[in-house]
Design an enzyme around this catalytic site. Structure first.
Site, PDB file in Angstrom:
ATOM      1  N   ARG A 198       4.570 -16.305 -19.359  1.00 31.22           N
ATOM      2  CA  ARG A 198       4.135 -17.919 -19.306  1.00 31.22           C
ATOM      3  C   ARG A 198       3.225 -17.820 -20.498  1.00 31.22           C
ATOM      4  O   ARG A 198       2.943 -19.006 -20.810  1.00 31.22           O
ATOM      5  CB  ARG A 198       3.595 -18.225 -18.098  1.00 31.22           C
ATOM      6  CG  ARG A 198       4.648 -18.545 -16.869  1.00 31.22           C
ATOM      7  CD  ARG A 198       4.127 -18.758 -15.485  1.00 31.22           C
ATOM      8  NE  ARG A 198       3.326 -17.727 -14.978  1.00 31.22           N
ATOM      9  CZ  ARG A 198       2.916 -17.827 -13.745  1.00 31.22           C
ATOM     10  NH1 ARG A 198       3.512 -18.718 -13.000  1.00 31.22           N
ATOM     11  NH2 ARG A 198       2.308 -16.790 -13.331  1.00 31.22           N
ATOM     12  N   LYS A 226       6.590  -3.247  -5.304  1.00 30.70           N
ATOM     13  CA  LYS A 226       5.972  -3.526  -3.595  1.00 30.70           C
ATOM     14  C   LYS A 226       4.867  -4.620  -3.906  1.00 30.70           C
ATOM     15  O   LYS A 226       4.169  -4.553  -5.172  1.00 30.70           O
ATOM     16  CB  LYS A 226       5.458  -2.290  -3.182  1.00 30.70           C
ATOM     17  CG  LYS A 226       4.194  -1.510  -3.597  1.00 30.70           C
ATOM     18  CD  LYS A 226       3.515  -0.507  -2.864  1.00 30.70           C
ATOM     19  CE  LYS A 226       2.130  -0.127  -3.399  1.00 30.70           C
ATOM     20  NZ  LYS A 226       1.018  -1.006  -2.939  1.00 30.70           N
ATOM     21  N   ASP A 247       8.986   2.150  -5.218  1.00 27.39           N
ATOM     22  CA  ASP A 247       7.922   2.607  -4.691  1.00 27.39           C
ATOM     23  C   ASP A 247       7.351   3.945  -5.591  1.00 27.39           C
ATOM     24  O   ASP A 247       8.004   4.807  -5.468  1.00 27.39           O
ATOM     25  CB  ASP A 247       7.911   3.176  -3.305  1.00 27.39           C
ATOM     26  CG  ASP A 247       6.410   3.735  -2.736  1.00 27.39           C
ATOM     27  OD1 ASP A 247       5.513   3.876  -3.603  1.00 27.39           O
ATOM     28  OD2 ASP A 247       6.229   3.816  -1.465  1.00 27.39           O
ATOM     29  N   HIS A 248       6.221   3.523  -6.613  1.00 28.16           N
ATOM     30  CA  HIS A 248       6.326   4.697  -7.736  1.00 28.16           C
ATOM     31  C   HIS A 248       5.849   6.159  -7.002  1.00 28.16           C
ATOM     32  O   HIS A 248       5.914   6.876  -7.522  1.00 28.16           O
ATOM     33  CB  HIS A 248       5.039   4.406  -8.611  1.00 28.16           C
ATOM     34  CG  HIS A 248       3.660   4.460  -7.920  1.00 28.16           C
ATOM     35  ND1 HIS A 248       3.012   3.259  -7.270  1.00 28.16           N
ATOM     36  CD2 HIS A 248       2.706   5.218  -7.948  1.00 28.16           C
ATOM     37  CE1 HIS A 248       2.010   3.556  -6.777  1.00 28.16           C
ATOM     38  NE2 HIS A 248       1.567   4.817  -7.246  1.00 28.16           N
ATOM     39  N   LYS A 303       6.914  10.727  -8.046  1.00 33.26           N
ATOM     40  CA  LYS A 303       6.093  11.694  -8.430  1.00 33.26           C
ATOM     41  C   LYS A 303       6.825  13.225  -7.872  1.00 33.26           C
ATOM     42  O   LYS A 303       7.365  13.348  -6.835  1.00 33.26           O
ATOM     43  CB  LYS A 303       4.920  11.810  -7.402  1.00 33.26           C
ATOM     44  CG  LYS A 303       4.060  10.639  -7.841  1.00 33.26           C
ATOM     45  CD  LYS A 303       2.475  10.664  -7.006  1.00 33.26           C
ATOM     46  CE  LYS A 303       1.705   9.623  -7.091  1.00 33.26           C
ATOM     47  NZ  LYS A 303       1.209   9.575  -8.645  1.00 33.26           N
ATOM     48  N   GLU A 325      -8.418   7.810  -1.638  1.00 33.64           N
ATOM     49  CA  GLU A 325      -8.948   7.250  -2.793  1.00 33.64           C
ATOM     50  C   GLU A 325     -10.352   7.130  -3.131  1.00 33.64           C
ATOM     51  O   GLU A 325     -11.028   6.787  -2.178  1.00 33.64           O
ATOM     52  CB  GLU A 325      -8.322   5.745  -3.078  1.00 33.64           C
ATOM     53  CG  GLU A 325      -6.852   5.728  -3.148  1.00 33.64           C
ATOM     54  CD  GLU A 325      -6.309   4.279  -3.378  1.00 33.64           C
ATOM     55  OE1 GLU A 325      -6.084   3.777  -4.347  1.00 33.64           O
ATOM     56  OE2 GLU A 325      -6.169   3.571  -2.328  1.00 33.64           O
ATOM     57  N   ASP A 349      -1.084  -1.971   2.201  1.00 33.79           N
ATOM     58  CA  ASP A 349      -1.246  -1.781   0.841  1.00 33.79           C
ATOM     59  C   ASP A 349      -0.848  -0.300   0.892  1.00 33.79           C
ATOM     60  O   ASP A 349      -0.005  -0.029  -0.481  1.00 33.79           O
ATOM     61  CB  ASP A 349      -2.565  -1.862   0.425  1.00 33.79           C
ATOM     62  CG  ASP A 349      -2.558  -1.593  -1.141  1.00 33.79           C
ATOM     63  OD1 ASP A 349      -2.020  -2.157  -2.014  1.00 33.79           O
ATOM     64  OD2 ASP A 349      -3.664  -0.674  -1.570  1.00 33.79           O
ATOM     65  N   HIS A 400       3.913   3.882   0.942  1.00 35.88           N
ATOM     66  CA  HIS A 400       3.403   5.355   0.521  1.00 35.88           C
ATOM     67  C   HIS A 400       3.657   6.021   1.672  1.00 35.88           C
ATOM     68  O   HIS A 400       4.212   7.266   1.587  1.00 35.88           O
ATOM     69  CB  HIS A 400       2.191   5.247  -0.268  1.00 35.88           C
ATOM     70  CG  HIS A 400       2.190   4.430  -1.415  1.00 35.88           C
ATOM     71  ND1 HIS A 400       3.075   3.945  -2.192  1.00 35.88           N
ATOM     72  CD2 HIS A 400       0.918   3.799  -2.104  1.00 35.88           C
ATOM     73  CE1 HIS A 400       2.717   3.345  -3.160  1.00 35.88           C
ATOM     74  NE2 HIS A 400       1.512   3.311  -3.100  1.00 35.88           N
ATOM     75  N   LYS A 416     -10.270   3.901   1.173  1.00 33.57           N
ATOM     76  CA  LYS A 416     -10.802   3.669  -0.324  1.00 33.57           C
ATOM     77  C   LYS A 416     -12.252   4.120  -0.004  1.00 33.57           C
ATOM     78  O   LYS A 416     -12.868   4.233   1.165  1.00 33.57           O
ATOM     79  CB  LYS A 416     -10.683   2.403  -0.655  1.00 33.57           C
ATOM     80  CG  LYS A 416      -9.427   1.942  -1.192  1.00 33.57           C
ATOM     81  CD  LYS A 416      -9.542   0.477  -1.875  1.00 33.57           C
ATOM     82  CE  LYS A 416      -8.142   0.353  -2.594  1.00 33.57           C
ATOM     83  NZ  LYS A 416      -7.511   1.109  -3.624  1.00 33.57           N
TER      84      LYS A 416
END
Length: 532
Positions: free
Chosen positions: A50, A156, A185-186, A190, A224, A243, A248, A348
């Site tokens: 946009r 996702k 899903d990245h 891996k 994380e 999340d 994952h 986290k």
């Protein structure tokens, strides 16, 4: 990977083409594939957005992203000048048919110029609120009509809960067949995640003991060290369960627990993964407190550096009930895993970034050695490390040198970086390559997404109905709330994440011998605030 001249011409239409995901992940991945000659000779990237931009402005923005995030390092001008002409920008409103008519006309023009039909990949790199909008307009514009050549990729999250996931899947399937839909899903891109399949099913050594008879329990950790950074507003409406766990961690659970596949066909593997989710014991509403723990980080310290709590982060409500930490105990009711707990945790502001799967084997049924022979003894453990280092560690007992029989824990280590003289591709490279060659093995099918949401719905319901009264309940820089200990069955514990890098050589003692290594799980190493 195939050589570029073996691939059909391809158009990548990226919705959200002027956004962060495109510049940080997608275009650097496509650039790296081009450098490896893994893109077709004839390809185009059409960034749809946009924002008012021209081709040259977009290319400069994307050049900066490639320069920062390409695995080839600092960008060479000649390489970029060869790649950049393939990038085009199209401004448009996602809710107006004219945007899609113009995109279709542009794709048609490219096919005429190339003199051949091209695959059309529509990538939704937009906010989730548009996932249910764009597929409808693609269908109305006739861009999804060609079942063989048109594909759609959805990032996702696939829904916010079960009902929204069902609604989104209904929208997607109204315009596209399931075979055309790639839910990405990245994590599954891996190398070590994919290597779980290779390790289990290409080697006859471990699969025979990959069951309840030999495995005591399994822990899956995705930790994380960072906080929410710039994602405060979005994260505060999601939380760690949505999340990380629904996608994952459940993906890792399926790969670890699935039954052997008959073939490497995409649907065969995905069938086995869905079977795992169907076998997970349902979590009843009145038992949520027994098998699920949530947490939120408060202020803490990293060495001498003070870290703020979640409620002090930008764009986070000062009384937010959103969880930044989740731990679960799951049971899989089938012949292979009956009675073996699977512990999942993610959070986290934990002490360090690490993703790993730890298989804790049972102790020997009879201890033949005298008590003074087993110093620091512990059952064998297999750890598959996913990040930051990729590899596998097997811990077992060995005799310590000397005249006495003394057993000490030792490790056998496999490290991708040390073992293979080849760089690992970024996860998005692997996944984009698979979309091009129509391999859905590493992508989520609709029934898998829906099964995952069904398992977590009771937890979401109970947590929504009973706001936490103790948040924040763990300090930034610790391993989560102390209540995670209550999930563990007697004799089991959360492992201290494994260091994949080889330890430095130990100094010799006066007697010329090296001191015995301290086991990684030794109590003296425990942090007082550790979740163990």
């Amino acid at each position: 990977m195939k050589n570029s001249d073996q691939l059909e011409p391809t158009v990548f239409a990226i919705f959200g083409g002027s956004g962060d995901l495109t510049s940080r992940k997608l275009v650097p991945a496509l650039f790296d594939l081009a450098q490896d000659r893994s893109l077709p000779v004839q390809f185009a990237i059409i960034a749809v957005g946009r924002t008012k931009l021209g081709d040259s402005q977009l290319r400069q923005r994307l050049r900066d992203g490639v320069n920062r995030f390409s695995r080839f390092g600092k960008l060479k001008t000649a390489a970029w000048n060869k790649f950049a002409p393939h990038i085009h920008y199209q401004q448009g409103d996602y809710r107006k048919p004219g945007t899609y008519a113009a995109l279709g006309a542009r794709c048609d023009a490219l096919e005429r110029a190339w003199g051949t039909k091209a695959r059309r990949i529509f990538y939704l790199a937009t906010p989730p609120s548009l996932f249910g909008v764009i597929p409808r307009y693609l269908g109305k514009a006739g861009l999804a009509r060609d079942r063989e050549w048109a594909r759609i990729v959805v990032e996702k999250p696939i829904g916010h809960d079960l009902n929204s996931a069902l609604a989104l899947n209904t929208v997607l399937r109204a315009s596209f067949e399931e075979s055309q839909i790639f839910r990405i899903d990245h994590y599954l891109g891996k190398e070590t995640v994919q290597n779980i399949l290779a390790f289990r099913f290409a080697n006859p050594l471990f699969e025979p003991i990959w069951n309840r008879r030999y495995v005591d329990y399994v822990t899956i950790t995705v930790a994380e060290a960072v906080g929410v950074e710039q994602r405060g507003e979005n994260y505060d409406h999601a939380g760690a369960l949505r999340d990380m766990v629904q996608n994952h961690l459940f993906q890792l659970l399926c790969l670890v627990a699935m039954e052997p596949m008959v073939s490497f066909e995409a649907d065969e593997i995905r069938n086995k993964k869905v079977d795992v989710l169907h076998a997970v014991r349902p979590i009843h509403h009145d038992a949520v407190h027994e098998c699920a723990v949530r947490g939120q980080y408060g202020p803490g310290r990293d060495g001498g550096t003070k870290m703020t709590g979640y409620r002090e982060e930008d764009n986070v409500a000062p009384d937010s009930p959103t969880e930044t930490f989740v731990a679960l105990r799951l049971m899989i009711d089938n012949w292979r895993w009956q009675g073996v707990p699977f512990y999942l945790r993610t959070g986290k502001r934990l002490p360090r970034q690490v993703s790993e799967v730890a298989i804790q084997f049972r102790a020997v049924p009879h201890q033949s050695f005298p008590p003074d022979a087993s110093l620091g003894w512990q059952p064998s453990r297999l750890v598959m490390s996913i990040q930051p280092d990729e590899g596998i560690v097997l811990g077992f007992q060995a005799k310590y040198p000397g005249p006495k029989m003394q057993l000490r824990p030792v490790d056998m280590r496999f490290n991708y970086r040390e073992s293979f003289d080849a760089p690992s591709p970024d996860a998005y490279e692997t996944l984009l390559w698979d979309v091009m060659k129509n391999d859905a093995t590493l992508f989520m099918r609709a029934d898998q997404v829906e099964a995952a949401w069904r398992l977590l719905t009771p937890v979401l319901d109970v947590w929504a109905a009973t706001p936490p009264g103790d948040f924040p309940n763990y300090a930034a820089g610790s391993w989560g709330p102390e209540s995670t200990q209550g999930l563990l069955l007697p004799g089991q514990r959360w492992p201290v994440p494994t260091e994949l890098r080889r330890p430095k050589t130990l100094p010799k003692t006066r007697a010329g011998r090296r001191p015995s290594p301290v086991p990684v799980d030794a109590p003296k190493n425990l942090n007082r605030k550790s979740s163990r």
